[in-house]
Design a protein around this motif. Structure first.
Motif, PDB file in Angstrom:
ATOM      1  N   PHE A 173       0.829  -1.199   0.000  1.00 31.91           N
ATOM      2  CA  PHE A 173       0.000   0.000   0.000  1.00 31.91           C
ATOM      3  C   PHE A 173       0.869   1.256   0.000  1.00 31.91           C
ATOM      4  CE2 PHE A 173      -2.569  -3.257   2.355  1.00 31.91           C
ATOM      5  CZ  PHE A 173      -3.463  -3.521   1.314  1.00 31.91           C
ATOM      6  N   LYS A 174       0.667   2.080  -1.009  1.00 32.07           N
ATOM      7  CA  LYS A 174       1.442   3.310  -1.151  1.00 32.07           C
ATOM      8  C   LYS A 174       1.235   4.216   0.056  1.00 32.07           C
ATOM      9  CE  LYS A 174      -0.511   4.724  -5.056  1.00 32.07           C
ATOM     10  NZ  LYS A 174      -0.713   5.513  -6.292  1.00 32.07           N
ATOM     11  N   GLY A 175       2.300   4.856   0.497  1.00 29.12           N
ATOM     12  CA  GLY A 175       2.190   5.911   1.483  1.00 29.12           C
ATOM     13  C   GLY A 175       2.222   5.457   2.936  1.00 29.12           C
ATOM     14  N   LEU A 176       2.031   4.156   3.176  1.00 25.50           N
ATOM     15  CA  LEU A 176       1.990   3.716   4.578  1.00 25.50           C
ATOM     16  C   LEU A 176       3.394   3.655   5.162  1.00 25.50           C
ATOM     17  CD1 LEU A 176      -0.883   1.194   5.052  1.00 25.50           C
ATOM     18  CD2 LEU A 176      -0.891   3.627   4.598  1.00 25.50           C
ATOM     19  N   PRO A 177       3.492   3.769   6.478  1.00 24.83           N
ATOM     20  CA  PRO A 177       4.820   3.818   7.106  1.00 24.83           C
ATOM     21  C   PRO A 177       5.596   2.516   6.890  1.00 24.83           C
ATOM     22  CG  PRO A 177       3.122   4.576   8.645  1.00 24.83           C
ATOM     23  CD  PRO A 177       2.406   3.980   7.466  1.00 24.83           C
ATOM     24  N   PRO A 178       6.841   2.611   6.395  1.00 29.46           N
ATOM     25  CA  PRO A 178       7.647   1.396   6.220  1.00 29.46           C
ATOM     26  C   PRO A 178       7.835   0.633   7.528  1.00 29.46           C
ATOM     27  CG  PRO A 178       8.666   3.247   5.069  1.00 29.46           C
ATOM     28  CD  PRO A 178       7.527   3.808   5.858  1.00 29.46           C
ATOM     29  N   ASP A 179       7.867   1.336   8.649  1.00 31.15           N
ATOM     30  CA  ASP A 179       8.089   0.614   9.910  1.00 31.15           C
ATOM     31  C   ASP A 179       6.823  -0.064  10.421  1.00 31.15           C
ATOM     32  OD1 ASP A 179       6.626   2.720  10.867  1.00 31.15           O
ATOM     33  OD2 ASP A 179       8.081   3.372  12.355  1.00 31.15           O
ATOM     34  N   ALA A 180       5.736   0.028   9.655  1.00 34.62           N
ATOM     35  CA  ALA A 180       4.496  -0.660  10.019  1.00 34.62           C
ATOM     36  C   ALA A 180       4.285  -1.925   9.198  1.00 34.62           C
ATOM     37  CB  ALA A 180       3.302   0.276   9.844  1.00 34.62           C
ATOM     38  N   ALA A 181       5.288  -2.305   8.404  1.00 31.76           N
ATOM     39  CA  ALA A 181       5.093  -3.404   7.456  1.00 31.76           C
ATOM     40  C   ALA A 181       4.641  -4.697   8.121  1.00 31.76           C
ATOM     41  CB  ALA A 181       6.382  -3.644   6.663  1.00 31.76           C
ATOM     42  N   ASP A 219      -3.686 -18.211 -29.741  1.00 36.58           N
ATOM     43  CA  ASP A 219      -4.996 -18.882 -29.874  1.00 36.58           C
ATOM     44  C   ASP A 219      -5.927 -18.617 -28.697  1.00 36.58           C
ATOM     45  OD1 ASP A 219      -3.938 -20.338 -27.810  1.00 36.58           O
ATOM     46  OD2 ASP A 219      -4.160 -22.301 -28.776  1.00 36.58           O
ATOM     47  N   GLY A 220      -5.484 -17.755 -27.762  1.00 33.04           N
ATOM     48  CA  GLY A 220      -6.336 -17.411 -26.622  1.00 33.04           C
ATOM     49  C   GLY A 220      -6.031 -18.207 -25.361  1.00 33.04           C
ATOM     50  N   THR A 221      -5.152 -19.185 -25.427  1.00 31.56           N
ATOM     51  CA  THR A 221      -4.821 -19.972 -24.233  1.00 31.56           C
ATOM     52  C   THR A 221      -4.083 -19.096 -23.217  1.00 31.56           C
ATOM     53  OG1 THR A 221      -4.559 -21.942 -25.600  1.00 31.56           O
ATOM     54  CG2 THR A 221      -3.655 -22.035 -23.365  1.00 31.56           C
ATOM     55  N   VAL A 222      -4.654 -18.995 -22.034  1.00 36.11           N
ATOM     56  CA  VAL A 222      -4.027 -18.167 -20.989  1.00 36.11           C
ATOM     57  C   VAL A 222      -3.023 -19.030 -20.237  1.00 36.11           C
ATOM     58  CG1 VAL A 222      -4.411 -16.792 -18.924  1.00 36.11           C
ATOM     59  CG2 VAL A 222      -6.062 -16.717 -20.814  1.00 36.11           C
ATOM     60  N   VAL A 223      -1.751 -18.622 -20.331  1.00 35.47           N
ATOM     61  CA  VAL A 223      -0.680 -19.456 -19.787  1.00 35.47           C
ATOM     62  C   VAL A 223      -0.085 -18.897 -18.500  1.00 35.47           C
ATOM     63  CG1 VAL A 223      -0.081 -20.420 -22.033  1.00 35.47           C
ATOM     64  CG2 VAL A 223       0.994 -18.277 -21.298  1.00 35.47           C
ATOM     65  N   ASP A 224      -0.428 -17.675 -18.166  1.00 32.82           N
ATOM     66  CA  ASP A 224       0.170 -17.074 -16.974  1.00 32.82           C
ATOM     67  C   ASP A 224      -0.681 -15.869 -16.566  1.00 32.82           C
ATOM     68  OD1 ASP A 224       1.946 -16.679 -14.902  1.00 32.82           O
ATOM     69  OD2 ASP A 224       3.600 -15.976 -16.153  1.00 32.82           O
ATOM     70  N   TYR A 225      -0.415 -15.371 -15.359  1.00 31.85           N
ATOM     71  CA  TYR A 225      -1.104 -14.174 -14.859  1.00 31.85           C
ATOM     72  C   TYR A 225      -0.053 -13.270 -14.236  1.00 31.85           C
ATOM     73  CZ  TYR A 225      -5.343 -16.824 -15.622  1.00 31.85           C
ATOM     74  OH  TYR A 225      -6.347 -17.538 -16.217  1.00 31.85           O
ATOM     75  N   ILE A 226      -0.046 -12.009 -14.647  1.00 28.40           N
ATOM     76  CA  ILE A 226       0.953 -11.060 -14.166  1.00 28.40           C
ATOM     77  C   ILE A 226       0.316 -10.153 -13.109  1.00 28.40           C
ATOM     78  CG2 ILE A 226       2.449  -9.118 -14.806  1.00 28.40           C
ATOM     79  CD1 ILE A 226       3.461 -11.697 -15.948  1.00 28.40           C
ATOM     80  N   ARG A 227       0.918 -10.145 -11.924  1.00 28.99           N
ATOM     81  CA  ARG A 227       0.409  -9.348 -10.803  1.00 28.99           C
ATOM     82  C   ARG A 227       1.136  -8.011 -10.770  1.00 28.99           C
ATOM     83  NH1 ARG A 227      -2.441  -7.394  -7.072  1.00 28.99           N
ATOM     84  NH2 ARG A 227      -2.596  -8.311  -5.007  1.00 28.99           N
ATOM     85  N   THR A 228       0.378  -6.946 -10.628  1.00 32.72           N
ATOM     86  CA  THR A 228       0.988  -5.616 -10.514  1.00 32.72           C
ATOM     87  C   THR A 228       0.736  -5.041  -9.115  1.00 32.72           C
ATOM     88  OG1 THR A 228      -0.961  -4.389 -11.247  1.00 32.72           O
ATOM     89  CG2 THR A 228       0.527  -5.187 -12.966  1.00 32.72           C
ATOM     90  N   PHE A 229       1.587  -4.123  -8.700  1.00 36.70           N
ATOM     91  CA  PHE A 229       1.459  -3.500  -7.375  1.00 36.70           C
ATOM     92  C   PHE A 229       1.531  -1.984  -7.513  1.00 36.70           C
ATOM     93  CE2 PHE A 229       2.871  -7.783  -6.537  1.00 36.70           C
ATOM     94  CZ  PHE A 229       2.099  -8.162  -5.450  1.00 36.70           C
ATOM     95  N   PHE A 230       0.357  -1.360  -7.566  1.00 38.06           N
ATOM     96  CA  PHE A 230       0.294   0.111  -7.630  1.00 38.06           C
ATOM     97  C   PHE A 230      -0.363   0.658  -6.375  1.00 38.06           C
ATOM     98  CE2 PHE A 230       0.769  -1.092 -12.043  1.00 38.06           C
ATOM     99  CZ  PHE A 230       1.737  -0.216 -12.458  1.00 38.06           C
TER     100      PHE A 230
END
Lengths: 421, 421
Positions: free
Chosen positions: A18-26, B410-421
């Motif tokens: 989670f963006k912005g949260l304190p690193p020392d709260a991980a 051909d549409g076969t889903v072989v993996d899932y990419i997780r993002t962290f925003f």
């Protein structure tokens, strides 16, 4: 089960996500961090960080509850704005009938958190999603689901996908806001054709009419009211034609965040129908309100005696570069701030615990991860200063933050709001 | 530990959280769903859903690996683009030196997934984040962290926040791309002053120079090369002044996604310095490439003999409304598609398993949850059709999707990419 799902949010680990949260709260859970009542400005939060004002959020929740109640409107606030189940439940505790949503994924989130009444303000023709809706209806008799239909073909696709469902799906005919406007049936004759198709569909039940006055072309109070009267007349015509026979209630729904005063006025004129009318208002942006678009458009500007809304978001960013007397850059960009309707506005500057107005500071652009600030000779701004930005458009502010600290006026963070986009 | 963190991604429950995934897969883990090798078009995925092409992703990863290697460049692709640790590791497996990032939260995500070398392309003056960096450096001798400095005040704030750290933080002086450009020191004299400040700071070590040619005002090949030569000259001047004495390597870094040919050319001219030069290219958008902005700007348009990139994203949306012969609406909007540089482009239409070009169909606008399509008389488009959209700007495409199916042709889903925003 609802309480379980909400309680599990407090058990999530703060971690790295989670963006912005304190690193020392991980290593803490979100609930443990909330219990520490940390201060947003002095207890390790990192910039950029978006915060919601606890007091303003509460004010806004109360303002629309009061407004809907005073005007005899049922309220299904649009949940796409926040996609925050904690806020959905606060809205429902304040009298909301249910939650409006836009796409099936949003309905799945709401159901996971026990929302019983969902108004999907879209036609839904996705077969996999319709099968899920049918299964959800079969599994939970308390689940009330209503969605739009706006074409005969849509009705046919829905009916085919729902073949075998034990409970019909409730639908309302969507009347378009005008020629060239967004979705919805363009003429009353076509509305009747769509309603005929629903009548012939085994898996669907017609329960009312709806639309979105926010898309009325060249909207002004007169044009919006004229369209709302068309919507009410459509409900009356359908009712007189016996299309709502046997219903417990007839749904008549409209209302975004720019014209709920017109909706209240015109819906007050709905005549007696063969069953009680559920006059459903769907405004969603009010929950956080904003410092731009909706501040200009809110109906409370026309009826200030009826209340008002307060911008509840503040995006805290830090000056990382001050390359000239005319320029500064903070560390928040398109990833952090709404930018689709207006740029953010610099509201305040904090340095050494002192907050003052952001005099002479203007946001002139956003890169992915930077805000561009133009500074006049009046501006007192240094590298390291925190700049508090006001945002325009709640929907595209919430969707950039997965966990949002809720801070009281003195900076004490009392809660964290989880969003699901 | 790295493998653990990546493996844990496969153990996440599909649940309700991820847009577009099949509702009937809610009880599976992401790894179990991947093992089913479902088809994107026929096995229950719901629209809108963003997909990455497995083949094109692989092609793009190889293209920049080859390019960097051929030109003797070290490569730290900008990870802010995808914020996908799985892609970070594929980039490193293909020879990348490390990962470039923009803000501390992104560094925390990278570290959680075991990235050992991070280039933070920003000045970092947030005290809480700096303390975290120092602790991370102390805990892991293999962690290499480099960030920008662009002001004497920034250096002072950093040094104060890092008081007590056992290892200094490596910094590079950022040279601005010109007057009125983004962050960075505007003149060589000021660069020397900032470097002097670093020399006087206990907690910092100067290891090179860097900048971003993408912000050169009125950029053209000549202006960009002129600025890159200024950057190289600054490195030479600093080296001759003894500012890099005792280093194992001297960092010289530039390079976004629009001018890496110019970077390769000018960095080839770096003369021998007192230590080997780490010529660090930072392009990030190549990983997915796009159907708009970067398709126009990619340096491979100027040097086609050196390779090329392929747009790897396709956003699948469904027509939910067809209110007139000139208009259609699909169920994807600002929540789903990049819209900051260009609108999406309609590429293909699918109906009953047949895919054909989206002839006569143009995206003219996006609402929060709808795309507005204008259709000519050539368009054959009905409610229920899937429309595959091409997107412009990888950064603002990735950030709208927390889990992205990777599909073969051909549409076969072989993996899932997780993002962290």
């Amino acid at each position: 089960m609802v309480l379980d799902a909400l309680a599990r949010l407090a058990e999530e680990r703060v971690g790295h996500r989670f963006k912005g949260l304190p690193p020392d709260a991980a290593d803490l859970t979100v609930g443990e961090l909330a219990a520490q009542r940390r201060n947003l400005f002095t207890d390790g939060f990192t910039t950029p960080v978006l915060a919601l004002s606890a007091e303003r959020l509460e004010h806004n929740l109360a303002a629309l509850e009061t407004y809907a109640e005073r005007h005899g409107l049922a309220f299904a606030p649009h949940g796409k704005t926040s996609m925050a189940p904690q806020l959905f439940h606060r809205q429902i505790e304040r009298g909301a009938w249910g939650i409006t949503l836009a796409v099936p994924h949003q309905v799945r989130v709401a159901r996971e958190f026990g929302i019983e009444r969902v108004f999907l303000a879209n036609e839904l023709v996705d077969a996999a999603a319709l099968r899920w809706v049918a299964a959800e209806q079969d599994a939970d008799p308390a689940f009330r689901f209503v969605c739009y239909v706006d074409s005969v073909r849509g009705v046919e696709l829905m009916d085919a996908a729902l073949d075998g469902a034990s409970r019909p799906v409730d639908v309302v005919v969507e009347l378009a806001a005008g020629e060239g406007a967004r979705t919805g049936v363009r003429t009353e004759a076509e509305c009747a054709a769509v309603a005929d198709a629903v009548a012939g569909a085994r898996a669907l039940r017609l329960v009312g009419v709806a639309g979105y006055e926010g898309e009325v072309p060249q909207a002004d109070p007169e044009r919006v009211r004229a369209w709302l009267r068309r919507l009410v007349a459509l409900a009356v015509d359908f009712d007189e034609a016996g299309r709502f026979a046997g219903l417990d209630e007839i749904v008549v729904s409209a209302g975004g965040s720019a014209w709920f005063d017109a909706v209240a006025d015109v819906f007050a004129e709905v005549p007696e129908l063969s069953a009680p009318a559920l006059k459903l208002l769907r405004s969603g942006a009010y929950v956080s309100h904003d410092d731009g678009h909706y501040q200009r458009l809110t109906p409370f500007n026309r009826v200030p005696g009826e209340g008002g809304l307060e911008p509840a978001f503040r995006l805290w960013t830090q000056v990382v570069s001050r390359p000239s007397a005319e320029q500064a850059f903070t560390n928040a960009g398109k990833r952090d701030a709404a930018y689709d309707l207006d740029l953010p506005v610099a509201r305040v500057v904090r340095r050494d615990g002192v907050e003052r107005p952001a005099t002479g500071i203007e946001v002139t652009g956003l890169s992915d991860q930077h805000a561009w600030l133009r500074t006049s000779s009046e501006a007192d701004l240094e590298v390291g200063d925190w700049v508090g930005l006001g945002l325009s458009h709640p929907c595209t502010s919430f969707d950039k933050w997965a966990l949002i600290p809720v801070a009281e006026a003195d900076g004490t963070v009392v809660d964290y709001i989880r969003t699901f986009f």
